[in-house]
Design a protein around this motif. Structure first.
Motif, mmCIF file in Angstrom:
data_model
loop_
_atom_site.group_PDB
_atom_site.id
_atom_site.type_symbol
_atom_site.label_atom_id
_atom_site.label_comp_id
_atom_site.label_asym_id
_atom_site.label_seq_id
_atom_site.Cartn_x
_atom_site.Cartn_y
_atom_site.Cartn_z
ATOM 1 N N ALA A 120 0.844 -1.192 0.000
ATOM 2 C CA ALA A 120 0.000 0.000 0.000
ATOM 3 C C ALA A 120 0.879 1.242 0.000
ATOM 4 O O ALA A 120 1.954 1.275 0.594
ATOM 5 C CB ALA A 120 -0.914 -0.008 1.218
ATOM 6 N N MET A 121 0.433 2.277 -0.684
ATOM 7 C CA MET A 121 1.208 3.509 -0.771
ATOM 8 C C MET A 121 0.250 4.695 -0.845
ATOM 9 O O MET A 121 -0.937 4.552 -1.137
ATOM 10 C CB MET A 121 2.120 3.491 -1.996
ATOM 11 C CG MET A 121 1.375 3.437 -3.320
ATOM 12 S SD MET A 121 2.484 3.356 -4.732
ATOM 13 C CE MET A 121 3.225 1.746 -4.475
ATOM 14 N N GLU A 122 0.799 5.880 -0.568
ATOM 15 C CA GLU A 122 0.003 7.095 -0.606
ATOM 16 C C GLU A 122 0.235 7.855 -1.910
ATOM 17 O O GLU A 122 1.329 7.844 -2.460
ATOM 18 C CB GLU A 122 0.356 8.007 0.576
ATOM 19 C CG GLU A 122 0.069 7.429 1.943
ATOM 20 C CD GLU A 122 1.212 6.583 2.476
ATOM 21 O OE1 GLU A 122 2.161 6.310 1.704
ATOM 22 O OE2 GLU A 122 1.159 6.186 3.656
ATOM 23 N N SER A 147 6.414 5.311 -6.123
ATOM 24 C CA SER A 147 6.857 5.876 -4.852
ATOM 25 C C SER A 147 5.672 6.342 -4.016
ATOM 26 O O SER A 147 4.545 6.431 -4.499
ATOM 27 C CB SER A 147 7.808 7.058 -5.101
ATOM 28 O OG SER A 147 8.931 6.663 -5.847
ATOM 29 N N ARG A 148 5.952 6.656 -2.762
ATOM 30 C CA ARG A 148 4.931 7.184 -1.859
ATOM 31 C C ARG A 148 4.914 8.706 -1.950
ATOM 32 O O ARG A 148 5.964 9.347 -2.018
ATOM 33 C CB ARG A 148 5.216 6.768 -0.418
ATOM 34 C CG ARG A 148 5.323 5.270 -0.200
ATOM 35 C CD ARG A 148 5.726 4.955 1.228
ATOM 36 N NE ARG A 148 4.684 5.342 2.158
ATOM 37 C CZ ARG A 148 4.903 5.515 3.471
ATOM 38 N NH1 ARG A 148 6.117 5.389 3.974
ATOM 39 N NH2 ARG A 148 3.898 5.843 4.273
ATOM 40 N N ASP A 166 9.269 9.084 -0.731
ATOM 41 C CA ASP A 166 10.477 8.254 -0.738
ATOM 42 C C ASP A 166 11.031 8.093 -2.152
ATOM 43 O O ASP A 166 11.816 7.183 -2.408
ATOM 44 C CB ASP A 166 10.203 6.883 -0.107
ATOM 45 C CG ASP A 166 9.136 6.084 -0.848
ATOM 46 O OD1 ASP A 166 8.584 6.579 -1.851
ATOM 47 O OD2 ASP A 166 8.833 4.960 -0.406
ATOM 48 N N ARG A 167 10.624 8.975 -3.067
ATOM 49 C CA ARG A 167 11.138 8.924 -4.425
ATOM 50 C C ARG A 167 12.626 9.263 -4.430
ATOM 51 O O ARG A 167 13.169 9.798 -3.455
ATOM 52 C CB ARG A 167 10.366 9.874 -5.349
ATOM 53 C CG ARG A 167 10.493 11.333 -4.985
ATOM 54 C CD ARG A 167 9.754 12.226 -5.965
ATOM 55 N NE ARG A 167 10.516 12.371 -7.217
ATOM 56 C CZ ARG A 167 9.961 12.656 -8.385
ATOM 57 N NH1 ARG A 167 8.648 12.797 -8.477
ATOM 58 N NH2 ARG A 167 10.701 12.803 -9.463
ATOM 59 N N SER A 353 10.417 -2.383 -1.208
ATOM 60 C CA SER A 353 10.096 -1.170 -1.967
ATOM 61 C C SER A 353 11.002 -0.990 -3.172
ATOM 62 O O SER A 353 10.596 -0.415 -4.184
ATOM 63 C CB SER A 353 10.211 0.061 -1.060
ATOM 64 O OG SER A 353 9.291 -0.013 0.005
ATOM 65 N N PHE A 354 12.251 -1.482 -3.076
ATOM 66 C CA PHE A 354 13.205 -1.295 -4.159
ATOM 67 C C PHE A 354 13.903 -2.624 -4.449
ATOM 68 O O PHE A 354 15.071 -2.818 -4.090
ATOM 69 C CB PHE A 354 14.243 -0.225 -3.789
ATOM 70 C CG PHE A 354 13.650 1.134 -3.541
ATOM 71 C CD1 PHE A 354 13.463 2.023 -4.579
ATOM 72 C CD2 PHE A 354 13.274 1.514 -2.264
ATOM 73 C CE1 PHE A 354 12.916 3.276 -4.351
ATOM 74 C CE2 PHE A 354 12.731 2.760 -2.027
ATOM 75 C CZ PHE A 354 12.533 3.642 -3.073
#
Length: 421
Positions: A120-122, A147-148, A166-167, A353-354
């Motif tokens: 999940a991300m914003e 990214s978020r 967090d990009r 995430s990465f």
């Protein structure tokens, strides 16, 4: 009531917080030497969001047990005398994630979404507001990647927006970025740099009427947890952060500072990282105060600006040697107890995430480990510090501003400095 009685009541409210509170009562009002009044608002905030924010002449909060954004009166905040923020749509996002244009015709907010096969991300959304109803909700184009994007803060003239993400590039965790409004739309976001961002998390930005930047950080030197900082705006750039001091910050988390447009009141929240409830705190100027701008008074209690080098809590770096860059040797050593050196490049609040990163035009798989509340992403596995330093230099040139060499035994971080000799 004489001054002695008032002070005794104020002290009692600190020593005996279990006493039944009344809504913004005198027993919960403290005054600092600078003339600021601090009120603990009785909003019974028990999550999921502890922060609060201004909207027009009201305060946005998440009602306990409802998870919906409600609006209550600013002067007499009471959860029993409140209404949903908007008439035609419910919002469950963080109150401090809302930001509004000066004419209140446009709003910006972040919302968590769930994608298939992805954490999940914003994302950040824009909406139109007419007669207390919202419409034309749309995701901002720059937030379309993996990214978020959260906590948008729009300037009073609508020309720029600061947000947390967090990009890449990043100093670690969530960093602050700025995008500017152009004739073609929002510009490509720019990282706000190492003086403002740290190896921890920066979020809950807010831009006041002078475009001074207020935000919460876990990575700069402070009093514990998340502290609130201010970066004065000089008309072109933001200056180095200043901690707002012990009158506002403490061992708990202080989040979501905002200033009312009339500049007579401010809001923030205080909570434990894993605590069951939070406190909404209002700062105001007494009626007798000759000051007309609370943001200027709050800045007077802030600490001095600190140079960027001492703000960033980066881990020890090692000077690269000017040799031909080596490629990472991925895989497991023959000796499971032997030491390998990896280049740590980024941190994230979410796992996986990465899984891959692009360095100098090439794609590399990553190795991830959990350390001090975040998932740390590393690249490569080297037998020598020299080879790891050479590749670290390559990572720095590719935009990973806080790349450094870390040692591991198996999958566990090795913190003994002697292994680098």
């Amino acid at each position: 009531m004489n001054l002695l009685s008032f002070n005794l009541i104020a002290i009692c409210s600190i020593l005996y917080p279990a006493c039944p509170p009344s809504h913004t009562s005198l027993a919960e009002t403290l005054q600092t030497a600078e003339g600021l009044l601090f009120d603990t608002l009785d909003l019974q905030i028990n999550g999921p969001c502890f922060d609060v924010a201004f909207y027009q002449d009201g305060i946005i909060f998440i009602k306990t047990g409802d998870e919906t954004a409600y609006l209550t009166e600013m002067d007499r905040p009471d959860p029993e005398i409140s209404r949903p923020l908007f008439a035609n749509k419910e919002f469950s996002c963080s109150p401090a994630a809302f930001s509004f244009s000066s004419d209140k015709r446009r709003g910006y907010y972040s919302k968590r979404i769930v994608l298939t096969d992805h954490p999940a991300m914003e994302k950040i959304y824009e909406m139109s507001i007419v007669n207390n109803e919202v419409s034309e909700i749309r995701q901002l184009p720059f937030a379309g990647d993996s990214s978020r994007y959260l906590h948008p803060a729009i300037s009073s003239d609508g020309s720029m927006m600061v947000f947390s993400s967090d990009r890449l590039p990043t100093c670690g965790g969530l960093d602050l970025f700025v995008t500017r409004k152009t004739a073609e739309g929002w510009s490509e976001p720019l990282h706000l740099g190492r003086s403002i961002n740290s190896s921890g998390h920066e979020w809950y930005p807010f831009l006041d009427g002078r475009n001074n930047l207020w935000y919460s950080s876990s990575g700069h030197s402070g009093y514990g947890g998340y502290d609130i900082f201010i970066c004065p705006y000089n008309g072109k750039d933001w200056e180095h952060p200043r901690n707002l001091g012990k009158s506002i910050n403490g061992p708990l988390d202080e989040l979501g500072m905002s200033i009312h447009p009339r500049n007579r009141a401010a809001l923030f929240s205080r909570t434990e990282s894993s605590g069951p409830e939070g406190k909404a705190i209002r700062i105001s100027l007494p009626d007798s105060s000759s000051n007309k701008d609370i943001s200027l008074v709050i800045q007077q209690i802030a600490g001095p600006a600190v140079a960027a080098e001492s703000l960033i809590q980066a881990e020890p770096a090692f000077t690269p040697e000017p040799e031909i860059l080596s490629e990472p040797v991925l895989g497991v050593q023959a000796d499971p107890n032997g030491v390998v050196f990896r280049v740590q490049i980024i941190s994230s609040l979410n796992p996986d995430s990465f899984p891959t990163v692009l360095i100098d035009g090439k794609s590399y798989q990553t190795f991830e480990y959990f350390y001090k509340g975040s998932y740390r992403i590393t690249v490569g596995a080297f037998d020598s510090v020299k080879d790891a330093n050479n590749f670290k230099n390559k990572c720095l040139s590719s935009g990973f501003a806080q790349a450094f060499v870390a040692a591991f035994r198996g999958d566990q971080r090795e913190t003994d400095p002697s292994v680098f000799k």
